[in-house]
Design an enzyme around this catalytic site. Structure first.
Site, mmCIF file in Angstrom:
data_model
loop_
_atom_site.group_PDB
_atom_site.id
_atom_site.type_symbol
_atom_site.label_atom_id
_atom_site.label_comp_id
_atom_site.label_asym_id
_atom_site.label_seq_id
_atom_site.Cartn_x
_atom_site.Cartn_y
_atom_site.Cartn_z
ATOM 1 C CB SER A 99 -13.232 -4.164 -5.068
ATOM 2 O OG SER A 99 -11.966 -3.600 -4.802
ATOM 3 C CB SER A 100 -9.732 -6.446 -1.338
ATOM 4 O OG SER A 100 -8.924 -5.436 -1.911
ATOM 5 C CB CYS A 101 -11.406 -1.135 -1.417
ATOM 6 S SG CYS A 101 -12.799 -0.856 -2.488
ATOM 7 C CB THR A 122 -6.483 -8.594 -3.599
ATOM 8 O OG1 THR A 122 -5.778 -7.654 -2.795
ATOM 9 C CG2 THR A 122 -5.559 -9.162 -4.661
ATOM 10 C CE LYS A 147 -17.218 -3.182 -8.105
ATOM 11 N NZ LYS A 147 -17.449 -4.135 -9.199
ATOM 12 C CE1 TYR A 155 -14.452 -0.428 -5.775
ATOM 13 C CE2 TYR A 155 -15.583 0.465 -7.680
ATOM 14 C CZ TYR A 155 -14.790 -0.507 -7.105
ATOM 15 O OH TYR A 155 -14.359 -1.574 -7.860
ATOM 16 C CG HIS A 202 -6.114 1.041 -8.978
ATOM 17 N ND1 HIS A 202 -6.873 0.780 -10.084
ATOM 18 C CD2 HIS A 202 -6.983 1.122 -7.942
ATOM 19 C CE1 HIS A 202 -8.145 0.674 -9.733
ATOM 20 N NE2 HIS A 202 -8.228 0.869 -8.440
HETATM 21 O O1 GFB Z 1 -4.298 1.569 -5.677
HETATM 22 P P1 GFB Z 1 -4.543 2.707 -4.765
HETATM 23 O O2 GFB Z 1 -4.701 4.057 -5.363
HETATM 24 O O3 GFB Z 1 -5.847 2.521 -3.904
HETATM 25 O O4 GFB Z 1 -3.352 2.685 -3.677
HETATM 26 P P2 GFB Z 1 -6.154 1.626 -2.613
HETATM 27 C C1 GFB Z 1 -3.288 3.737 -2.817
HETATM 28 C C2 GFB Z 1 -2.050 3.601 -1.920
HETATM 29 O O5 GFB Z 1 -0.863 3.789 -2.717
HETATM 30 C C3 GFB Z 1 -2.118 4.728 -0.916
HETATM 31 C C4 GFB Z 1 -0.255 5.032 -2.341
HETATM 32 O O6 GFB Z 1 -1.428 4.346 0.237
HETATM 33 C C5 GFB Z 1 -1.390 5.832 -1.679
HETATM 34 O O7 GFB Z 1 -0.858 6.810 -0.799
HETATM 35 N N1 GFB Z 1 0.293 5.715 -3.521
HETATM 36 C C6 GFB Z 1 1.551 6.160 -3.614
HETATM 37 C C7 GFB Z 1 -0.367 6.010 -4.649
HETATM 38 N N2 GFB Z 1 1.747 6.792 -4.788
HETATM 39 C C8 GFB Z 1 0.552 6.714 -5.459
HETATM 40 C C9 GFB Z 1 0.138 7.155 -6.741
HETATM 41 O O8 GFB Z 1 0.890 7.816 -7.497
HETATM 42 N N3 GFB Z 1 -1.138 6.863 -7.109
HETATM 43 C C10 GFB Z 1 -1.977 6.164 -6.293
HETATM 44 N N4 GFB Z 1 -3.225 5.877 -6.743
HETATM 45 N N5 GFB Z 1 -1.631 5.731 -5.044
HETATM 46 C C11 GFB Z 1 -8.382 1.354 -3.893
HETATM 47 C C12 GFB Z 1 -9.805 1.805 -3.738
HETATM 48 O O9 GFB Z 1 -7.732 1.569 -2.651
HETATM 49 O O10 GFB Z 1 -8.291 -0.043 -4.144
HETATM 50 C C13 GFB Z 1 -10.597 1.449 -4.957
HETATM 51 O O11 GFB Z 1 -9.835 3.217 -3.523
HETATM 52 C C14 GFB Z 1 -10.327 0.025 -5.418
HETATM 53 O O12 GFB Z 1 -11.956 1.597 -4.646
HETATM 54 C C15 GFB Z 1 -8.873 -0.344 -5.404
HETATM 55 O O13 GFB Z 1 -11.029 -0.854 -4.620
HETATM 56 C C16 GFB Z 1 -8.677 -1.809 -5.680
HETATM 57 O O14 GFB Z 1 -5.584 0.260 -2.766
HETATM 58 O O15 GFB Z 1 -5.789 2.397 -1.392
#
Ligand code: GFB
Length: 316
Positions: A111-113, A168, A144, A140, A183
């Site tokens: 995963s890209s993270c 990604t 990975k 996590y 997500h």
């Molecule tokens: O997809 P996400 O939760 O994870 O995106 P990451 C997070 C970004 O979206 C942050 C914003 O900048 C959050 O502040 N965001 C805005 C929100 N509103 C929301 C919401 O309602 N829910 C969520 N979830 N985010 C993940 C990794 O990182 O990427 C995992 O933590 C995994 O391990 C995944 O690899 C692909 O993209 O930041």
């Protein structure tokens, strides 16, 4: 160099999840019908012995390891022990059993993270392990990274043509729309949809809106995985992405338009932003002959339609 024959028995670990279900659909559509899979209720991959028994009983020629405990930034931030412990157990159960049975072909999904928080953008595969990780999902990410290193170590120690891919952020049918673990893309689709239904005046989005994210439709990922299984045999976990990213603010505006929301968007800056950017450099995989084909506007529309068609039966 073809590693995938139509008669091959292919075990898709995690075949009911977002990535696994797309890979299963794509394999079937391309004529691979000797597919096996178990849901987490019939086979707990955290159980090393049960997994070993299952894989030795099925004797797969190929294993796609798409099973993982996944979640958005909030879930990763709140439950790091679960993310590192469960993913390490799932990975070692499947990869150890694959080695015991000398399964010839394994594809592991990273995963890209897992790249360093401040890796130069767009991120090249050579950036892996060159700097500190994003704190919100370090647990996590380390699990990975361990999976990718176990695949590379098996190539070195046993000469098996196992490979890894580095997708990604994924989205599409079969995603998790539960606000707590989702997500950002499915979380906002649901929130804006519900706001439109209830005629709410405003929707609150997490963070500042300034981080940038790259979104790959899961059917594009599935096509890339099959392409790599057929053609790729090297140590590097190839980036799989679109090569384009947008800000969370732009995403929120796109989703408001997709769901017909016309109210105000406000920002809850008490919530974490996470990594500022994680755009993948995709020239390596493009050079092998694969390129993403589903653009975000159309992908959003079709995913929203899938949500509307399935909202009553969704994982909540
Ligand atoms: O997809 P996400 O939760 O994870 O995106 P990451 C997070 C970004 O979206 C942050 C914003 O900048 C959050 O502040 N965001 C805005 C929100 N509103 C929301 C919401 O309602 N829910 C969520 N979830 N985010 C993940 C990794 O990182 O990427 C995992 O933590 C995994 O391990 C995944 O690899 C692909 O993209 O930041």
């Amino acid at each position: 160099m073809t590693f995938l024959k139509p008669s091959d028995r292919i075990y898709v670990a995690g075949h009911s999840g977002l990535a696994g279900s797309a890979i299963w659909r794509a394999l079937q559509a391309q004529g691979y019908t000797n597919l096996v899979g178990q849901t987490s209720s019939t086979l707990d991959l955290r159980d090393h012995n049960a997994t070993a028994d299952y894989i030795s009983s099925q004797e797969p020629d190929v294993i796609v390891l798409a099973a993982a405990k996944v979640g958005g930034i909030a879930a990763n931030n709140d439950f790091p022990v679960d993310f590192i412990s469960e993913n390490l157990r799932i990975q070692t159960s499947v990869l150890d059993a694959a080695l015991t049975n000398r399964v010839n072909r394994v594809l592991f999904l990273g995963s890209s993270c897992i790249y360093p928080k401040l890796a130069p953008q767009p991120i090249n595969e050579d950036s892996l392990l060159t700097g500190p990780l994003e704190q919100t999902n370090q647990a996590y990410a380390l699990a990975k990274i361990a999976g990718i290193v176990q695949v590379q170590s098996t190539r070195k120690q046993y000469g098996l043509p196992w490979i890894s891919a580095m997708p990604t952020n994924l989205y599409g049918p079969g995603d998790n729309f539960n606000p707590a673990g989702a997500h950002v893309l499915p979380a906002l689709l649901r929130r804006f949809h519900e706001a439109t239904q209830s005629q709410a005046k405003e929707v609150q989005v997490w963070g500042t809106g300034s981080p940038r994210r790259e979104f790959l439709h899961v059917d594009d990922l599935a096509a890339a995985c099959i392409h790599l299984l057929k053609n790729y045999d090297d140590d590097i976990a190839l980036n799989v992405g679109t090569g384009e990213d947008i800000s969370i603010k732009e995403l929120a505006e796109m989703i408001a338009q997709t769901t017909g929301f016309t109210g105000r968007i406000t920002w809850d800056t008490t919530k974490p932003d996470g990594t500022p950017q994680k755009l993948l450099e995709v020239s390596r995989i493009n050079a092998t002959g694969w390129k993403a084909s589903i653009d975000l506007a159309n992908g959003l529309k079709s995913t929203y339609q899938w949500y509307l068609d399935n909202v009553s039966t969704l994982r909540t």
